[in-house]
Write a protein that holds these residues in place. Structure first.
Motif, PDB file in Angstrom:
ATOM      1  N   ALA A 173      62.728  26.715  94.449  1.00 22.02           N
ATOM      2  CA  ALA A 173      62.376  27.902  95.227  1.00 22.02           C
ATOM      3  C   ALA A 173      63.660  28.607  95.628  1.00 22.02           C
ATOM      4  CB  ALA A 173      61.566  27.508  96.464  1.00 22.02           C
ATOM      5  N   CYS A 174      63.826  29.856  95.190  1.00 19.45           N
ATOM      6  CA  CYS A 174      65.104  30.552  95.387  1.00 19.45           C
ATOM      7  C   CYS A 174      65.405  30.815  96.860  1.00 19.45           C
ATOM      8  CB  CYS A 174      65.094  31.871  94.610  1.00 19.45           C
ATOM      9  SG  CYS A 174      65.008  31.662  92.813  1.00 19.45           S
ATOM     10  N   GLY A 175      64.397  30.998  97.685  1.00 19.25           N
ATOM     11  CA  GLY A 175      64.639  31.328  99.090  1.00 19.25           C
ATOM     12  C   GLY A 175      65.097  30.166  99.936  1.00 19.25           C
ATOM     13  N   ARG A 203      51.693  28.322  89.864  1.00 20.08           N
ATOM     14  CA  ARG A 203      50.414  28.793  90.377  1.00 20.08           C
ATOM     15  C   ARG A 203      50.426  30.307  90.467  1.00 20.08           C
ATOM     16  NH1 ARG A 203      50.174  24.113  89.730  1.00 20.08           N
ATOM     17  NH2 ARG A 203      49.322  22.446  91.058  1.00 20.08           N
ATOM     18  N   GLU A 204      49.255  30.875  90.620  1.00 22.00           N
ATOM     19  CA  GLU A 204      49.157  32.297  90.900  1.00 22.00           C
ATOM     20  C   GLU A 204      49.864  32.597  92.221  1.00 22.00           C
ATOM     21  OE1 GLU A 204      45.704  35.783  91.159  1.00 22.00           O
ATOM     22  OE2 GLU A 204      45.155  33.666  90.974  1.00 22.00           O
ATOM     23  N   GLY A 205      50.605  33.681  92.283  1.00 23.04           N
ATOM     24  CA  GLY A 205      51.379  34.007  93.469  1.00 23.04           C
ATOM     25  C   GLY A 205      52.827  33.575  93.379  1.00 23.04           C
ATOM     26  N   MET A 206      53.228  32.973  92.241  1.00 19.73           N
ATOM     27  CA  MET A 206      54.615  32.576  92.021  1.00 19.73           C
ATOM     28  C   MET A 206      55.235  33.478  90.961  1.00 19.73           C
ATOM     29  SD  MET A 206      54.084  28.406  91.989  1.00 19.73           S
ATOM     30  CE  MET A 206      55.823  28.003  91.845  1.00 19.73           C
ATOM     31  N   LEU A 207      56.516  33.734  91.087  1.00 22.52           N
ATOM     32  CA  LEU A 207      57.284  34.513  90.117  1.00 22.52           C
ATOM     33  C   LEU A 207      58.423  33.638  89.622  1.00 22.52           C
ATOM     34  CD1 LEU A 207      58.029  37.109  88.598  1.00 22.52           C
ATOM     35  CD2 LEU A 207      59.281  37.849  90.631  1.00 22.52           C
ATOM     36  N   LEU A 208      58.418  33.312  88.337  1.00 27.68           N
ATOM     37  CA  LEU A 208      59.398  32.396  87.768  1.00 27.68           C
ATOM     38  C   LEU A 208      60.506  33.169  87.068  1.00 27.68           C
ATOM     39  CD1 LEU A 208      60.009  29.348  87.250  1.00 27.68           C
ATOM     40  CD2 LEU A 208      58.910  29.649  85.020  1.00 27.68           C
ATOM     41  N   LEU A 209      61.759  32.899  87.458  1.00 25.47           N
ATOM     42  CA  LEU A 209      62.939  33.480  86.825  1.00 25.47           C
ATOM     43  C   LEU A 209      63.542  32.451  85.866  1.00 25.47           C
ATOM     44  CD1 LEU A 209      64.691  35.008  89.993  1.00 25.47           C
ATOM     45  CD2 LEU A 209      62.775  35.915  88.688  1.00 25.47           C
ATOM     46  N   GLN A 304      68.655  36.498  91.731  1.00 27.72           N
ATOM     47  CA  GLN A 304      68.254  35.326  92.502  1.00 27.72           C
ATOM     48  C   GLN A 304      68.180  34.066  91.632  1.00 27.72           C
ATOM     49  OE1 GLN A 304      67.618  34.969  95.902  1.00 27.72           O
ATOM     50  NE2 GLN A 304      68.610  36.979  95.982  1.00 27.72           N
ATOM     51  N   ARG A 305      68.148  34.255  90.312  1.00 24.55           N
ATOM     52  CA  ARG A 305      68.096  33.080  89.436  1.00 24.55           C
ATOM     53  C   ARG A 305      69.276  32.151  89.665  1.00 24.55           C
ATOM     54  NH1 ARG A 305      69.727  30.510  85.230  1.00 24.55           N
ATOM     55  NH2 ARG A 305      71.592  31.773  84.992  1.00 24.55           N
ATOM     56  N   TRP A 306      70.385  32.691  90.147  1.00 24.94           N
ATOM     57  CA  TRP A 306      71.578  31.867  90.349  1.00 24.94           C
ATOM     58  C   TRP A 306      71.418  30.875  91.497  1.00 24.94           C
ATOM     59  CZ3 TRP A 306      75.410  31.323  86.984  1.00 24.94           C
ATOM     60  CH2 TRP A 306      75.519  32.280  85.972  1.00 24.94           C
ATOM     61  N   GLN A 307      70.349  30.987  92.297  1.00 30.55           N
ATOM     62  CA  GLN A 307      70.149  30.017  93.369  1.00 30.55           C
ATOM     63  C   GLN A 307      69.941  28.613  92.812  1.00 30.55           C
ATOM     64  OE1 GLN A 307      70.828  30.718  96.341  1.00 30.55           O
ATOM     65  NE2 GLN A 307      70.914  32.953  96.111  1.00 30.55           N
ATOM     66  N   ILE A 308      69.338  28.497  91.640  1.00 32.02           N
ATOM     67  CA  ILE A 308      69.164  27.157  91.075  1.00 32.02           C
ATOM     68  C   ILE A 308      70.507  26.586  90.630  1.00 32.02           C
ATOM     69  CG2 ILE A 308      68.675  27.930  88.699  1.00 32.02           C
ATOM     70  CD1 ILE A 308      66.607  25.633  88.572  1.00 32.02           C
ATOM     71  N   THR A 310      73.258  27.090  92.240  1.00 28.59           N
ATOM     72  CA  THR A 310      73.846  26.606  93.487  1.00 28.59           C
ATOM     73  C   THR A 310      73.211  25.284  93.905  1.00 28.59           C
ATOM     74  OG1 THR A 310      74.254  28.892  94.160  1.00 28.59           O
ATOM     75  CG2 THR A 310      74.362  27.228  95.878  1.00 28.59           C
ATOM     76  N   SER A 311      71.909  25.128  93.664  1.00 27.19           N
ATOM     77  CA  SER A 311      71.250  23.851  93.962  1.00 27.19           C
ATOM     78  C   SER A 311      71.878  22.717  93.164  1.00 27.19           C
ATOM     79  CB  SER A 311      69.757  23.944  93.641  1.00 27.19           C
ATOM     80  OG  SER A 311      69.102  24.863  94.479  1.00 27.19           O
ATOM     81  N   TYR A 312      72.123  22.962  91.887  1.00 25.21           N
ATOM     82  CA  TYR A 312      72.766  21.935  91.065  1.00 25.21           C
ATOM     83  C   TYR A 312      74.189  21.668  91.537  1.00 25.21           C
ATOM     84  CZ  TYR A 312      68.900  22.172  87.708  1.00 25.21           C
ATOM     85  OH  TYR A 312      67.671  22.102  87.105  1.00 25.21           O
ATOM     86  N   LEU A 313      74.872  22.705  92.009  1.00 23.19           N
ATOM     87  CA  LEU A 313      76.215  22.516  92.561  1.00 23.19           C
ATOM     88  C   LEU A 313      76.167  21.598  93.781  1.00 23.19           C
ATOM     89  CD1 LEU A 313      79.270  23.479  92.615  1.00 23.19           C
ATOM     90  CD2 LEU A 313      78.509  25.166  94.281  1.00 23.19           C
ATOM     91  N   GLU A 314      75.194  21.830  94.664  1.00 28.12           N
ATOM     92  CA  GLU A 314      75.058  20.989  95.861  1.00 28.12           C
ATOM     93  C   GLU A 314      74.731  19.546  95.482  1.00 28.12           C
ATOM     94  OE1 GLU A 314      73.405  24.574  98.789  1.00 28.12           O
ATOM     95  OE2 GLU A 314      72.008  23.219  97.787  1.00 28.12           O
ATOM     96  N   LEU A 315      73.894  19.384  94.489  1.00 24.96           N
ATOM     97  CA  LEU A 315      73.468  18.047  94.085  1.00 24.96           C
ATOM     98  C   LEU A 315      74.592  17.286  93.392  1.00 24.96           C
ATOM     99  CD1 LEU A 315      70.851  16.260  93.940  1.00 24.96           C
ATOM    100  CD2 LEU A 315      70.531  17.173  91.641  1.00 24.96           C
TER     101      LEU A 315
END
Length: 450
Positions: A173-175, A203-209, A304-308, A310-315
């Motif tokens: 989740a990017c946010g 699911r419906e209501g999600m936007l995948l980058l 916003q795709r770059w948030q993932i 950053t997640s990998y960087l944190e991990l």
């Protein structure tokens, strides 16, 4: 006076008896005893009789190991017990800890991750859509014969990687940078092959980058079948003939059985010094209403795709500090990776809970390193394992994060290059690896093909 003294009395409340070392400090609120017991029960891994190392305690040992990747399991056990002085706790040796980890296996950690996974409460949305990103990364595993039977080395022109590698693919989740779902396995299988397993979380209501590695008809069709929307970068040379031209310069085309909208843009970055950099972005999306979803807004949103990343960087860099995983068998690797994902998710949920208490902060302004170090301190002190009275959503971890928020990220450009080459004697070219601040970013929509 020098003879003056100050006495601090600290009260520690933990589970009774042999269950006392089973905690995660303040993060136990997010991963409570009941959740761990439910995961063990679902995996049929709960102990038949109470041992010196109950199954629940072993699960918390594995989770705490994600906070202390630089020490062995005996050292992690010492951290769990350091705040329990005065209690009669077990003192198992390394062999006993190894047998206990093998006894419970990987299934309880997989079940626990399934309970923790998700976007976190109050996750930010764009036009009512939960913005997520999918991408893959790699991690190193110990170079043992058992691991080499499943995981493989990366090969390249400069030789093979020193350690076998696994591939991890996740939806984030990017946010909030929380993990919604993840799958991992041998490095020899590509991201596109792993990805369909992750589409179960859409699911419906999600936007995948997603990046260009997912911009193919089969992937687009599979994502659209889940009722989720998508915004994916396609290769510039991919044939996308127009079915209908739209007034904003975008056009409709078909990818497999799905009608998508194509947005062709040219992004120009003007750095503080040096030449301008221009790059072409061709995006495909199921958001075909050009009035409600402006093309320029979608191009900006794609960043916003770059948030993932950053997640990998944190991990990988913040938590693991670039280290190789511990386990020397494939079963142990599966157990360790799920435990690491659970610990990362707990930290991110703690950050999301804290920043949700005030309008001035967002999870993206939180300093993950501060949260990690504070969580480590809480484990050592066995602090806030069991709380009484009102629930403190902020906690010491949240207060530390809120006290030192990160500033808004400045526009800048950075070359995308391999930071750690396979060969230390031959870096990848003479690339300037400096990050330069940008004084201007211009987006121009390109005319559709005729």
């Amino acid at each position: 006076p020098l003879s003056a003294q100050c006495v601090i009395n600290k009260q520690v409340v933990v589970a009774a008896g042999v269950f006392a070392p089973g905690h995660l400090g303040e993060l136990t609120r997010i991963v409570p005893f009941e959740m761990v017991d439910a995961a063990l029960e679902s995996a049929r891994a709960a102990q038949v009789r109470v041992r010196e190392l109950p199954s629940r305690v072993v699960v918390y040992l594995l989770l705490a190991a994600g906070l202390f990747p630089d020490i062995g399991y005996s050292g992690v056990w010492a951290k769990l017990c350091s705040g329990l002085r005065g209690l009669a706790v077990a003192a198992p040796g390394s062999s006993a800890l190894t047998q206990a980890r093998r006894r419970i296996g990987a299934a309880p950690l997989r079940e626990l991750f399934a309970l923790l996974a998700g976007p976190a409460a109050g996750a930010a949305r764009w036009r009512g859509l939960l913005v997520c990103a999918i991408d893959g990364t790699s991690m190193f595993v110990p170079d043992t014969a058992a691991n080499l039977s499943i995981y493989h080395r990366q090969t390249g022109g400069n030789g093979d990687s020193g350690y076998p590698m696994l591939r991890l693919v996740a939806v984030v989740a990017c946010g909030t940078r929380t993990v919604i779902d993840a799958v991992f396995g041998t490095y020899g299988i590509g991201e596109r092959t792993y990805a369909p397993t992750l589409f179960r979380c859409l699911r419906e209501g999600m936007l995948l980058l997603a990046d260009r590695g997912f911009g193919y008809a089969d992937q687009v069709s599979a994502i659209a079948a889940t009722k989720a929307d998508l915004l994916i970068r396609a290769k510039n040379n991919l044939a996308l003939p127009a079915l209908e031209y739209l007034p904003d310069g975008s056009w409709l085309t078909s990818m497999g059985s799905v009608v998508v909208r194509v947005i062709d843009a040219e992004i120009t970055i003007t750095p503080h010094r040096g030449p301008r950099r221009c790059e072409r972005y061709r995006l495909v999306t199921t958001l075909v209403d050009y009035r409600r979803y402006r093309a320029i807004d979608l191009v900006e949103l794609y960043h916003q795709r770059w948030q993932i990343e950053t997640s990998y960087l944190e991990l990988k860099s913040t938590i693991l500090d670039g280290r190789v995983l511990r386990a020397r068998t494939p079963a142990g690797i599966t157990q360790e990776v799920y435990a690491l994902l659970c610990t990362y998710q707990a930290l991110r949920i703690a950050i999301a809970d804290a920043t949700a208490t005030g309008p001035a902060a967002t999870p993206l302004h939180a300093n993950f390193t501060i949260a990690l170090n504070t969580a480590r301190d809480q484990v050592v002190h066995a602090a806030a394992v069991i709380t009484s009275g009102a629930i403190d959503l902020v906690g010491d971890i949240g207060r530390a994060v809120l006290h030192d928020l990160l500033p808004t990220r400045r526009p800048r450009q950075s070359p995308r290059v391999v930071k750690r080459a396979i060969s230390k004697h031959r870096a990848k070219g003479t690339i300037d690896r400096t990050n330069y601040p940008s004084i201007g970013i211009t987006i121009n929509l390109r005319k559709p093909p005729i």
